[in-house]
Design a protein around this motif. Sequence first.
Motif, PDB file in Angstrom:
ATOM      1  N   ARG A   1       3.406   0.748 -15.335  1.00  0.00           N
ATOM      2  CA  ARG A   1       4.113   1.208 -13.872  1.00  0.00           C
ATOM      3  C   ARG A   1       5.309  -0.765 -14.422  1.00  0.00           C
ATOM      4  O   ARG A   1       6.616  -0.387 -13.639  1.00  0.00           O
ATOM      5  CB  ARG A   1       3.592   1.202 -13.071  1.00  0.00           C
ATOM      6  CG  ARG A   1       3.382   2.838 -12.878  1.00  0.00           C
ATOM      7  CD  ARG A   1       2.279   2.489 -11.266  1.00  0.00           C
ATOM      8  NE  ARG A   1       1.956   4.444 -11.333  1.00  0.00           N
ATOM      9  CZ  ARG A   1       1.401   4.655 -10.310  1.00  0.00           C
ATOM     10  NH1 ARG A   1       1.727   4.367  -9.027  1.00  0.00           N
ATOM     11  NH2 ARG A   1       0.959   5.867 -10.512  1.00  0.00           N
TER      12      ARG A   1
ATOM     13  N   SER B   1      12.520   2.422  -8.023  1.00  0.00           N
ATOM     14  CA  SER B   1      11.399   2.439  -7.026  1.00  0.00           C
ATOM     15  C   SER B   1      10.425   2.406  -8.401  1.00  0.00           C
ATOM     16  O   SER B   1      10.489   3.874  -8.789  1.00  0.00           O
ATOM     17  CB  SER B   1      11.565   3.746  -5.825  1.00  0.00           C
ATOM     18  OG  SER B   1      12.487   3.241  -5.289  1.00  0.00           O
ATOM     19  N   THR B   2       9.365   1.751  -7.937  1.00  0.00           N
ATOM     20  CA  THR B   2       7.674   1.706  -8.404  1.00  0.00           C
ATOM     21  C   THR B   2       7.190   2.097  -7.071  1.00  0.00           C
ATOM     22  O   THR B   2       7.176   0.350  -6.536  1.00  0.00           O
ATOM     23  CB  THR B   2       7.979   0.419  -8.989  1.00  0.00           C
ATOM     24  OG1 THR B   2       8.716   0.373 -10.008  1.00  0.00           O
ATOM     25  CG2 THR B   2       6.550   1.055  -9.973  1.00  0.00           C
ATOM     26  N   SER B   3       6.145   2.688  -7.888  1.00  0.00           N
ATOM     27  CA  SER B   3       4.519   2.612  -6.266  1.00  0.00           C
ATOM     28  C   SER B   3       3.792   2.368  -6.932  1.00  0.00           C
ATOM     29  O   SER B   3       3.041   2.501  -8.495  1.00  0.00           O
ATOM     30  CB  SER B   3       4.446   3.611  -5.844  1.00  0.00           C
ATOM     31  OG  SER B   3       6.354   4.872  -4.998  1.00  0.00           O
ATOM     32  N   TYR B   4       2.698   1.334  -6.411  1.00  0.00           N
ATOM     33  CA  TYR B   4       1.657   0.421  -6.496  1.00  0.00           C
ATOM     34  C   TYR B   4       0.872   0.954  -5.678  1.00  0.00           C
ATOM     35  O   TYR B   4       1.256   0.971  -4.293  1.00  0.00           O
ATOM     36  CB  TYR B   4       1.605  -1.004  -6.960  1.00  0.00           C
ATOM     37  CG  TYR B   4       2.852  -1.006  -7.438  1.00  0.00           C
ATOM     38  CD1 TYR B   4       3.166  -1.263  -9.272  1.00  0.00           C
ATOM     39  CD2 TYR B   4       4.484  -1.568  -7.305  1.00  0.00           C
ATOM     40  CE1 TYR B   4       3.753  -1.553  -9.809  1.00  0.00           C
ATOM     41  CE2 TYR B   4       5.792  -2.443  -8.671  1.00  0.00           C
ATOM     42  CZ  TYR B   4       5.027  -1.989  -9.262  1.00  0.00           C
ATOM     43  OH  TYR B   4       6.058  -2.458  -9.994  1.00  0.00           O
TER      44      TYR B   4
ATOM     45  N   GLY C   1      -2.693   2.748  -3.966  1.00  0.00           N
ATOM     46  CA  GLY C   1      -2.553   4.290  -3.201  1.00  0.00           C
ATOM     47  C   GLY C   1      -3.993   5.083  -3.572  1.00  0.00           C
ATOM     48  O   GLY C   1      -4.889   4.069  -3.938  1.00  0.00           O
TER      49      GLY C   1
ATOM     50  N   TRP D   1      -6.876   7.757  -4.828  1.00  0.00           N
ATOM     51  CA  TRP D   1      -6.890   8.547  -6.501  1.00  0.00           C
ATOM     52  C   TRP D   1      -7.644   9.758  -6.045  1.00  0.00           C
ATOM     53  O   TRP D   1      -8.621   8.748  -5.625  1.00  0.00           O
ATOM     54  CB  TRP D   1      -6.918   7.844  -7.389  1.00  0.00           C
ATOM     55  CG  TRP D   1      -5.332   7.422  -7.595  1.00  0.00           C
ATOM     56  CD1 TRP D   1      -3.990   8.404  -8.066  1.00  0.00           C
ATOM     57  CD2 TRP D   1      -5.628   5.851  -7.923  1.00  0.00           C
ATOM     58  NE1 TRP D   1      -2.763   7.188  -8.008  1.00  0.00           N
ATOM     59  CE2 TRP D   1      -3.409   5.912  -8.602  1.00  0.00           C
ATOM     60  CE3 TRP D   1      -6.190   4.834  -7.863  1.00  0.00           C
ATOM     61  CZ2 TRP D   1      -3.893   4.225  -8.363  1.00  0.00           C
ATOM     62  CZ3 TRP D   1      -5.129   3.160  -7.742  1.00  0.00           C
ATOM     63  CH2 TRP D   1      -4.277   3.718  -8.782  1.00  0.00           C
TER      64      TRP D   1
ATOM     65  N   ALA E   1      -1.006   1.189  -0.364  1.00  0.00           N
ATOM     66  CA  ALA E   1      -0.005   2.035  -1.294  1.00  0.00           C
ATOM     67  C   ALA E   1       1.445   1.355  -0.986  1.00  0.00           C
ATOM     68  O   ALA E   1       1.276   0.653   0.308  1.00  0.00           O
ATOM     69  CB  ALA E   1       0.119   3.259  -1.823  1.00  0.00           C
ATOM     70  N   TYR E   2       2.326   0.376  -1.684  1.00  0.00           N
ATOM     71  CA  TYR E   2       3.647   0.507  -1.282  1.00  0.00           C
ATOM     72  C   TYR E   2       4.763   0.251  -2.995  1.00  0.00           C
ATOM     73  O   TYR E   2       4.019   0.719  -3.534  1.00  0.00           O
ATOM     74  CB  TYR E   2       3.323  -1.519  -0.838  1.00  0.00           C
ATOM     75  CG  TYR E   2       3.083  -2.067  -2.368  1.00  0.00           C
ATOM     76  CD1 TYR E   2       3.976  -2.708  -3.274  1.00  0.00           C
ATOM     77  CD2 TYR E   2       1.368  -2.547  -2.792  1.00  0.00           C
ATOM     78  CE1 TYR E   2       3.028  -3.019  -4.355  1.00  0.00           C
ATOM     79  CE2 TYR E   2       1.459  -3.200  -3.787  1.00  0.00           C
ATOM     80  CZ  TYR E   2       2.468  -3.789  -4.976  1.00  0.00           C
ATOM     81  OH  TYR E   2       2.664  -4.020  -5.621  1.00  0.00           O
ATOM     82  N   THR E   3       5.555   0.558  -2.892  1.00  0.00           N
ATOM     83  CA  THR E   3       6.449   0.695  -3.082  1.00  0.00           C
ATOM     84  C   THR E   3       7.418  -0.173  -3.269  1.00  0.00           C
ATOM     85  O   THR E   3       8.371  -0.966  -2.300  1.00  0.00           O
ATOM     86  CB  THR E   3       7.793   2.080  -2.600  1.00  0.00           C
ATOM     87  OG1 THR E   3       6.562   3.108  -3.014  1.00  0.00           O
ATOM     88  CG2 THR E   3       8.337   2.137  -3.316  1.00  0.00           C
ATOM     89  N   GLU E   4       8.180  -0.073  -4.715  1.00  0.00           N
ATOM     90  CA  GLU E   4       8.930  -1.635  -4.800  1.00  0.00           C
ATOM     91  C   GLU E   4      10.308  -1.321  -5.362  1.00  0.00           C
ATOM     92  O   GLU E   4       9.807  -0.288  -6.411  1.00  0.00           O
ATOM     93  CB  GLU E   4       8.771  -2.868  -5.874  1.00  0.00           C
ATOM     94  CG  GLU E   4       9.564  -3.532  -6.311  1.00  0.00           C
ATOM     95  CD  GLU E   4       8.896  -4.817  -6.943  1.00  0.00           C
ATOM     96  OE1 GLU E   4       9.398  -5.416  -7.540  1.00  0.00           O
ATOM     97  OE2 GLU E   4       8.281  -4.125  -7.899  1.00  0.00           O
ATOM     98  N   THR E   5      11.585  -1.468  -5.105  1.00  0.00           N
ATOM     99  CA  THR E   5      13.186  -1.251  -4.704  1.00  0.00           C
ATOM    100  C   THR E   5      13.495  -1.826  -5.442  1.00  0.00           C
ATOM    101  O   THR E   5      13.597  -3.192  -5.241  1.00  0.00           O
ATOM    102  CB  THR E   5      13.085  -0.178  -3.693  1.00  0.00           C
ATOM    103  OG1 THR E   5      12.801   1.017  -3.371  1.00  0.00           O
ATOM    104  CG2 THR E   5      14.657   0.668  -4.706  1.00  0.00           C
TER     105      THR E   5
END
Length: 186
Positions: A4, A103-106, A108, A110, A122-126
């Motif tokens: 990612r 946007s990249t999500s890290y 979370g 599974w 989980a967090y998302t970086e834009t």
Amino acid sequence: MLPRLLLVPALLLLAACQNVRVERDYDANRDFAAYRSWSWQEPALQYRPDDPRVRSDLTEQRIRDAVGLQLDQRGLRQAAAAASADLRVQAWLIVDQRQDQVSTSYGGFWGGHWNGYWGGPAYTETRTLDYQVATLQIDLFDGKDGKLVWRGSAEQIMRQSPPSPAEREEAIRRTVAQILRQYPPH
């Protein structure tokens, strides 16, 4: 997580390798076989924005030479300075500022082997990517009535590092050839 992280550089690499997008339009009611000569409509090359970082006599000469070569290969001859031409040629070099958001999500949760779940928050970086797109547009006007009869343009993402003069000349020659590839229209 490592794949990612490689997403942004991969997207930038793909954007740098992106092909030139070429578009054409023409007046289907014109007899293009009747056009035998051409001349420049002054100013031969217009810039948008009219910025000294974009405007260059060297670029203008490269575009003039490339257009002249391509029209010559299509059987059109440049008219003498005082003579009227069947076609009048004008080019535009347009540079637009554009943005994309990636946007990249890290993290979370599974699904596990036995319907169990594991993972962390989980967090998302834009990220916002700024880039420039250059468009070279070539317009052909009827020499008698002054109306636009053919237009071709090519759009391409500009490289961050400026190429050498030889690379610039080759890129302009290649782009003009792609634009005029479908002239005259069939």
